[in-house]
Each structure stands twice: as structure tokens, then as C-alpha cells.
Write a protein that holds these residues in place. Structure first.
Motif, PDB file in Angstrom:
ATOM      1  N   GLN A   1     -20.071  20.487 -12.672  1.00 59.31           N
ATOM      2  CA  GLN A   1     -21.344  19.926 -12.980  1.00 59.31           C
ATOM      3  C   GLN A   1     -21.360  19.148 -14.441  1.00 59.31           C
ATOM      4  N   ARG A   2     -20.523  19.683 -15.305  1.00 58.37           N
ATOM      5  CA  ARG A   2     -20.508  18.996 -16.590  1.00 58.37           C
ATOM      6  C   ARG A   2     -19.419  18.213 -16.892  1.00 58.37           C
ATOM      7  N   ASP A   3     -18.183  18.419 -16.255  1.00 57.37           N
ATOM      8  CA  ASP A   3     -17.013  17.680 -16.397  1.00 57.37           C
ATOM      9  C   ASP A   3     -16.752  16.537 -15.424  1.00 57.37           C
TER      10      ASP A   3
ATOM     11  N   ALA B   1     -12.405  33.316 -21.532  1.00 61.61           N
ATOM     12  CA  ALA B   1     -13.213  34.174 -20.764  1.00 61.61           C
ATOM     13  C   ALA B   1     -14.246  35.212 -21.376  1.00 61.61           C
ATOM     14  N   MET B   2     -14.625  34.743 -22.404  1.00 59.77           N
ATOM     15  CA  MET B   2     -15.388  35.556 -23.067  1.00 59.77           C
ATOM     16  C   MET B   2     -16.633  34.819 -23.635  1.00 59.77           C
ATOM     17  N   ARG B   3     -18.107  35.009 -23.618  1.00 57.34           N
ATOM     18  CA  ARG B   3     -18.985  34.197 -24.082  1.00 57.34           C
ATOM     19  C   ARG B   3     -18.769  34.153 -25.744  1.00 57.34           C
ATOM     20  N   TRP B   4     -19.129  33.040 -26.524  1.00 62.21           N
ATOM     21  CA  TRP B   4     -19.033  32.614 -27.711  1.00 62.21           C
ATOM     22  C   TRP B   4     -19.559  33.914 -28.587  1.00 62.21           C
ATOM     23  N   ASP B   5     -21.062  34.259 -28.265  1.00 56.44           N
ATOM     24  CA  ASP B   5     -21.519  34.999 -28.976  1.00 56.44           C
ATOM     25  C   ASP B   5     -21.161  36.708 -28.773  1.00 56.44           C
TER      26      ASP B   5
ATOM     27  N   ALA C   1     -11.099  23.285 -27.814  1.00 56.12           N
ATOM     28  CA  ALA C   1     -12.300  23.755 -27.422  1.00 56.12           C
ATOM     29  C   ALA C   1     -13.343  22.795 -27.260  1.00 56.12           C
ATOM     30  N   VAL C   2     -12.804  21.880 -26.486  1.00 53.28           N
ATOM     31  CA  VAL C   2     -13.834  20.540 -26.062  1.00 53.28           C
ATOM     32  C   VAL C   2     -14.396  21.165 -24.761  1.00 53.28           C
ATOM     33  N   PRO C   3     -15.256  20.410 -24.144  1.00 51.43           N
ATOM     34  CA  PRO C   3     -15.737  20.376 -22.872  1.00 51.43           C
ATOM     35  C   PRO C   3     -14.339  19.891 -22.118  1.00 51.43           C
TER      36      PRO C   3
ATOM     37  N   GLY D   1     -12.870  20.674 -31.692  1.00 56.86           N
ATOM     38  CA  GLY D   1     -14.397  21.339 -30.917  1.00 56.86           C
ATOM     39  C   GLY D   1     -15.024  22.139 -31.703  1.00 56.86           C
ATOM     40  N   ALA D   2     -16.148  21.708 -32.426  1.00 60.83           N
ATOM     41  CA  ALA D   2     -16.929  22.500 -33.515  1.00 60.83           C
ATOM     42  C   ALA D   2     -18.389  22.979 -32.895  1.00 60.83           C
ATOM     43  N   GLY D   3     -18.257  23.207 -31.362  1.00 55.24           N
ATOM     44  CA  GLY D   3     -19.460  23.784 -30.840  1.00 55.24           C
ATOM     45  C   GLY D   3     -19.437  25.256 -30.888  1.00 55.24           C
ATOM     46  N   LYS D   4     -20.169  25.751 -29.908  1.00 58.97           N
ATOM     47  CA  LYS D   4     -20.086  27.202 -29.647  1.00 58.97           C
ATOM     48  C   LYS D   4     -19.020  27.879 -29.966  1.00 58.97           C
ATOM     49  N   ILE D   5     -17.883  27.606 -29.087  1.00 59.68           N
ATOM     50  CA  ILE D   5     -16.593  28.562 -29.167  1.00 59.68           C
ATOM     51  C   ILE D   5     -15.571  27.910 -30.244  1.00 59.68           C
ATOM     52  N   GLY D   6     -15.810  26.614 -30.585  1.00 66.77           N
ATOM     53  CA  GLY D   6     -14.910  26.280 -31.453  1.00 66.77           C
ATOM     54  C   GLY D   6     -15.103  26.883 -32.921  1.00 66.77           C
TER      55      GLY D   6
ATOM     56  N   ASP E   1      -5.715  26.723 -25.133  1.00 62.56           N
ATOM     57  CA  ASP E   1      -6.631  25.897 -24.272  1.00 62.56           C
ATOM     58  C   ASP E   1      -7.710  27.231 -24.008  1.00 62.56           C
ATOM     59  N   ALA E   2      -8.770  26.814 -24.890  1.00 63.96           N
ATOM     60  CA  ALA E   2     -10.099  27.692 -24.692  1.00 63.96           C
ATOM     61  C   ALA E   2     -11.163  27.219 -23.589  1.00 63.96           C
ATOM     62  N   THR E   3     -10.800  25.978 -22.827  1.00 63.57           N
ATOM     63  CA  THR E   3     -11.577  25.289 -22.014  1.00 63.57           C
ATOM     64  C   THR E   3     -11.806  25.791 -20.602  1.00 63.57           C
ATOM     65  N   ASN E   4     -12.662  25.582 -19.906  1.00 66.08           N
ATOM     66  CA  ASN E   4     -13.190  26.050 -18.541  1.00 66.08           C
ATOM     67  C   ASN E   4     -13.490  24.675 -17.871  1.00 66.08           C
ATOM     68  N   TYR E   5     -12.732  24.716 -16.740  1.00 66.50           N
ATOM     69  CA  TYR E   5     -13.465  23.432 -15.662  1.00 66.50           C
ATOM     70  C   TYR E   5     -14.710  23.742 -15.220  1.00 66.50           C
TER      71      TYR E   5
ATOM     72  N   ARG F   1      -8.222  14.711 -21.986  1.00 64.68           N
ATOM     73  CA  ARG F   1      -7.382  13.512 -21.613  1.00 64.68           C
ATOM     74  C   ARG F   1      -7.718  12.613 -22.822  1.00 64.68           C
ATOM     75  N   ASP F   2      -8.985  12.844 -23.831  1.00 67.92           N
ATOM     76  CA  ASP F   2      -8.966  12.152 -24.968  1.00 67.92           C
ATOM     77  C   ASP F   2      -7.950  12.585 -26.149  1.00 67.92           C
ATOM     78  N   LEU F   3      -7.421  13.737 -25.891  1.00 65.20           N
ATOM     79  CA  LEU F   3      -6.474  14.421 -27.018  1.00 65.20           C
ATOM     80  C   LEU F   3      -5.482  13.480 -27.188  1.00 65.20           C
TER      81      LEU F   3
ATOM     82  N   ALA G   1     -12.543  19.836 -36.012  1.00 66.76           N
ATOM     83  CA  ALA G   1     -12.622  18.597 -35.771  1.00 66.76           C
ATOM     84  C   ALA G   1     -13.574  18.418 -34.659  1.00 66.76           C
ATOM     85  N   ASN G   2     -14.517  17.334 -34.774  1.00 65.11           N
ATOM     86  CA  ASN G   2     -15.250  17.157 -33.589  1.00 65.11           C
ATOM     87  C   ASN G   2     -15.333  15.654 -32.995  1.00 65.11           C
ATOM     88  N   SER G   3     -16.025  14.999 -32.312  1.00 65.77           N
ATOM     89  CA  SER G   3     -15.922  13.933 -31.822  1.00 65.77           C
ATOM     90  C   SER G   3     -16.519  12.944 -32.843  1.00 65.77           C
ATOM     91  N   ARG G   4     -17.038  13.328 -33.580  1.00 64.47           N
ATOM     92  CA  ARG G   4     -17.915  12.312 -34.420  1.00 64.47           C
ATOM     93  C   ARG G   4     -17.262  12.115 -35.838  1.00 64.47           C
ATOM     94  N   GLY G   5     -16.448  12.896 -36.040  1.00 67.09           N
ATOM     95  CA  GLY G   5     -15.767  12.803 -37.491  1.00 67.09           C
ATOM     96  C   GLY G   5     -16.268  13.781 -38.513  1.00 67.09           C
TER      97      GLY G   5
END
Ligand SMILES: NC(=O)c1ccc[n+]([C@@H]2O[C@H](COP(=O)([O-])OP(=O)(O)OC[C@H]3O[C@@H](n4cnc5c(N)ncnc54)[C@H](OP(=O)(O)O)[C@@H]3O)[C@@H](O)[C@H]2O)c1
Length: 211
Positions: free
Chosen positions: A94-96, A128-132, A66-68, A7-12, A87-91, A73-75, A29-33
């Protein structure tokens, strides 16, 4: 230390920045390579390189997820065997998508991840803490106070390893307990979630004596 980050988004990418700045080596890593992560790789500098998800999982002793949450289950579970997984994720329904077991509270999201990554030791942290805020709130070891990062997990050795990493980037780990009971204490909707609390205050709010 060698740390894989999936996961290479905000938190990763925030965690990649903080750990490379602390001198750790990161494979991200991300999902697109990896070819889609060259700019980030360049920005992070010589301690970082972009890899596939499977390579990130196998890279170090510790792998951060750090993926949604809905994508857990894709891991590739086999690649995580024997490792400490943060595990830095949250359920987020709405998104998941809605998960009845999580809605009823019969299990925590990190316990579901642990079931999927059965050969690994899952530790919930950095959720539990915002990325910024995470990017900016770290303080040196000599500081009067440090912000607390709640940690839950079932394997004591894996937890200690995560405590060390948290301290490296300027925070104080606060042991919330096991993945089930402890994980519930720092999920979205709790009073400590995104509250940015000093470690003593966090300890008092989640009802633990000390780490
Ligand atoms: N944002 C925050 O402040 C924050 C703080 C703490 C915890 N969290 C939690 O951390 C998780 C990620 O949040 P975020 O805000 O960082 O999300 P984000 O910015 O949308 O980034 C998600 C990342 O995950 C990657 N990804 C998605 N599915 C994947 C898969 N199957 N395999 C490998 N990589 C995959 C995406 O790659 P592609 O772009 O290639 O699809 C992207 O790099 C969420 O569960 C969130 O609740 C977020």
C-alpha cells in the motif's frame, strides 16, 4: 560504537534515542537534509548529529536503514561499501507500491536491499517490533527475561556485530537464519511480527535452537 542512521522518523529516531542513551555516537539523516533535523539533534544530545544521507552511510561500521522500503533504491550504494547495514524496513505494498517478486515470495525485501547495496553486509533486524514498544521494552542485562529481536543475515561477522548492538539496548538477539529463509520468518504477516515475544518464546516460534 559509531552508528549511521538513515531515516529519522518513528523507527529511526527511536533507535537514535536508544543508541545514544547507551553511549554510542549516532549520525542521523532524512531525505530533506540535516537542517530539518536540528530539533531532533538537540533532543538526542551530545552523542548525536544530523548529517546528509551519504555522510550517515559512511559514518560508522554500522549503518541502519529506517526509510520506507520503497525508497531503498535511492540509497547511495557506493557509500555503504564494506559496512554492516541493518535493514529495519518492511515491504508494504500500500505504501511502497506492488512488487511482483515480493508478492510471489521468490525473494525477500532484505535480499533486494542486499542486491542494491552489493558491497555491504545486510542484516535484517528491528523490523518486527513497533517503535513505541521498542522504546520501552528494553531490560537490563541482569533481567530474568528479555524480549527477543529476530535477526537474519548472510554474513556471520556482520550478524555478531548486530547481536552486540541489540544486547546493548536491552534485548536478546534471536538468529532466524539467512536473509532469504530467515528474513521470511519475521516479515509482516508472520506470527512473530509485532508479537513482542520473550526471547525463548520467539526462538520456539521461529524454530531455532539458540543464538
Ligand atoms: N513505525 C514502526 O513502528 C516501525 C517498526 C519497525 C520497522 N518499521 C519500518 O521502518 C521503515 C520506516 O518506518 P517509519 O515508521 O519510521 O517511517 P516514518 O516515520 O515515515 O519515517 C521515514 C523516514 O525516512 C526518511 N526517508 C524517506 N525517504 C528517504 C530517502 N530516500 N533518503 C533518506 N531518508 C529518507 C524520511 O525523511 P523525510 O521526512 O525527510 O522524508 C523519514 O525521516 C518502514 O519500512 C517501516 O515498515 C517501522
Amino acid at each position: 560504537m559509531k552508528i549511521g542512521i538513515i531515516g529519522a522518523g518513528k523507527i529511526g529516531s527511536t533507535l537514535a534515542h536508544l543508541f545514544t542513551a547507551a553511549g554510542d555516537d549516532v549520525a542521523i539523516a532524512n531525505s530533506r537534509g540535516p537542517d530539518t533535523l536540528r530539533d531532533l539533534e538537540h533532543h538526542l544530545g551530545r552523542h548525536a548529529h544530523a548529517v546528509s544521507t551519504e555522510e550517515a552511510a559512511r559514518y560508522g561500521d554500522v549503518t541502519i536503514v529506517a526509510v520506507p522500503f520503497g525508497h531503498y533504491r535511492d540509497l547511495p550504494a557506493q557509500a555503504f561499501a564494506g559496512r554492516t547495514v541493518i535493514d529495519a524496513t518492511n515491504y508494504s505494498p500500500q505504501r511502497d507500491g506492488r512488487d511482483e517478486k515480493l508478492e510471489h515470495g521468490s525473494v525477500t525485501s532484505s535480499e533486494l536491499m542486499q542486491r542494491h547495496l552489493a558491497g555491504a553486509h545486510v542484516v535484517k533486524a528491528f523490523n518486527a517490533m513497533r517503535w513505541d514498544h521498542l522504546m520501552d521494552h528494553g531490560r537490563s542485562a541482569g533481567a530474568n527475561q528479555r524480549y527477543g529481536i529476530p535477526v537474519s543475515g548472510d554474513d556471520p561477522n556482520a550478524k555478531w556485530r548486530v547481536f552486540d548492538l541489540i544486547e546493548q539496548i536491552g534485548y536478546e538477539p534471536v538468529d532466524a537464519g539467512a536473509l532469504g529463509e530467515g528474513g521470511r520468518k519475521h516479515e509482516p504477516g508472520t506470527e512473530v511480527y509485532t508479537a513482542d515475544l520473550w526471547a525463548d518464546n520467539l526462538r520456539a516460534r521461529i524454530g531455532v535452537e539458540g543464538t
